[in-house]
Design a protein around this motif. Structure first.
Motif, short mmCIF file in Angstrom:
data_model
loop_
_atom_site.label_atom_id
_atom_site.label_comp_id
_atom_site.label_asym_id
_atom_site.label_seq_id
_atom_site.Cartn_x
_atom_site.Cartn_y
_atom_site.Cartn_z
N LEU A 50 0.56 7.48 -6.11
CA LEU A 50 -0.61 8.36 -6.13
C LEU A 50 -0.19 9.81 -5.90
O LEU A 50 -0.57 10.71 -6.65
CB LEU A 50 -1.62 7.92 -5.08
N LYS A 51 0.60 10.04 -4.86
CA LYS A 51 1.04 11.40 -4.56
C LYS A 51 1.90 11.97 -5.69
O LYS A 51 1.74 13.12 -6.08
CB LYS A 51 1.80 11.44 -3.24
N GLU A 52 2.79 11.15 -6.22
CA GLU A 52 3.71 11.62 -7.25
C GLU A 52 2.99 11.89 -8.58
O GLU A 52 3.26 12.88 -9.25
CB GLU A 52 4.80 10.57 -7.46
N GLU A 53 2.08 11.00 -8.96
CA GLU A 53 1.47 11.09 -10.28
C GLU A 53 0.17 11.89 -10.30
O GLU A 53 -0.25 12.35 -11.37
CB GLU A 53 1.20 9.68 -10.81
N MET A 54 -0.49 12.07 -9.17
CA MET A 54 -1.78 12.72 -9.19
C MET A 54 -1.79 14.09 -8.51
O MET A 54 -2.50 14.98 -8.96
CB MET A 54 -2.82 11.83 -8.51
N PHE A 55 -1.01 14.28 -7.48
CA PHE A 55 -1.14 15.49 -6.68
C PHE A 55 -0.10 16.57 -6.95
O PHE A 55 -0.26 17.69 -6.50
CB PHE A 55 -1.11 15.15 -5.19
N HIS A 56 0.96 16.26 -7.67
CA HIS A 56 1.97 17.29 -7.93
C HIS A 56 1.38 18.40 -8.79
O HIS A 56 0.85 18.15 -9.86
CB HIS A 56 3.21 16.70 -8.60
N MET A 92 0.81 -1.19 0.00
CA MET A 92 0.00 0.00 0.00
C MET A 92 0.86 1.26 0.00
O MET A 92 0.49 2.24 -0.62
CB MET A 92 -0.94 0.00 1.20
N GLU A 93 1.99 1.22 0.69
CA GLU A 93 2.85 2.40 0.71
C GLU A 93 3.32 2.74 -0.69
O GLU A 93 3.40 3.92 -1.06
CB GLU A 93 4.05 2.16 1.63
N ASN A 94 3.61 1.72 -1.49
CA ASN A 94 4.05 1.94 -2.86
C ASN A 94 2.94 2.61 -3.66
O ASN A 94 3.19 3.56 -4.42
CB ASN A 94 4.44 0.60 -3.49
N PHE A 95 1.70 2.14 -3.51
CA PHE A 95 0.57 2.74 -4.22
C PHE A 95 0.41 4.21 -3.84
O PHE A 95 0.26 5.08 -4.71
CB PHE A 95 -0.73 1.99 -3.93
N VAL A 124 -13.76 12.32 -8.00
CA VAL A 124 -13.84 11.90 -9.41
C VAL A 124 -12.44 11.59 -9.93
O VAL A 124 -12.21 10.55 -10.56
CB VAL A 124 -14.53 12.99 -10.26
N HIS A 125 -11.51 12.49 -9.68
CA HIS A 125 -10.14 12.30 -10.17
C HIS A 125 -9.48 11.08 -9.52
O HIS A 125 -8.78 10.32 -10.19
CB HIS A 125 -9.32 13.55 -9.89
N LEU A 126 -9.74 10.86 -8.25
CA LEU A 126 -9.19 9.71 -7.55
C LEU A 126 -9.74 8.41 -8.12
O LEU A 126 -8.99 7.46 -8.34
CB LEU A 126 -9.49 9.82 -6.06
#
Length: 59
Positions: free
Chosen positions: A8-14, A1-4, A26-28
């Motif tokens: 998630l933080k790197e690819e979606m929230f930056h 889960m830590e990898n996911f 929706v985005h999640l």
């Protein structure tokens, strides 16, 4: 889960700002669908999780 969550933080929230919790939800959901069906993983022999599972079931 830590990898996911790291992905998630790197690819979606930056550099992304969500204006509402609905937009975030929706985005999640879109990201999770993409992560499970289309994202290529080197740990899965260059296949997406869905492709890898289908290959394992066919064998």
């Amino acid at each position: 889960m830590e990898n996911f969550f790291g992905h998630l933080k790197e690819e979606m929230f930056h550099r992304v700002r969500f204006l509402s919790t609905d937009a975030l939800a929706v985005h999640l959901n879109e990201y999770i669908r993409w992560y499970d069906t289309n994202r290529i993983s080197t740990k899965l022999e260059g296949l997406s999780p869905v492709q890898y599972s289908a290959q394992a079931l066919a064998a």
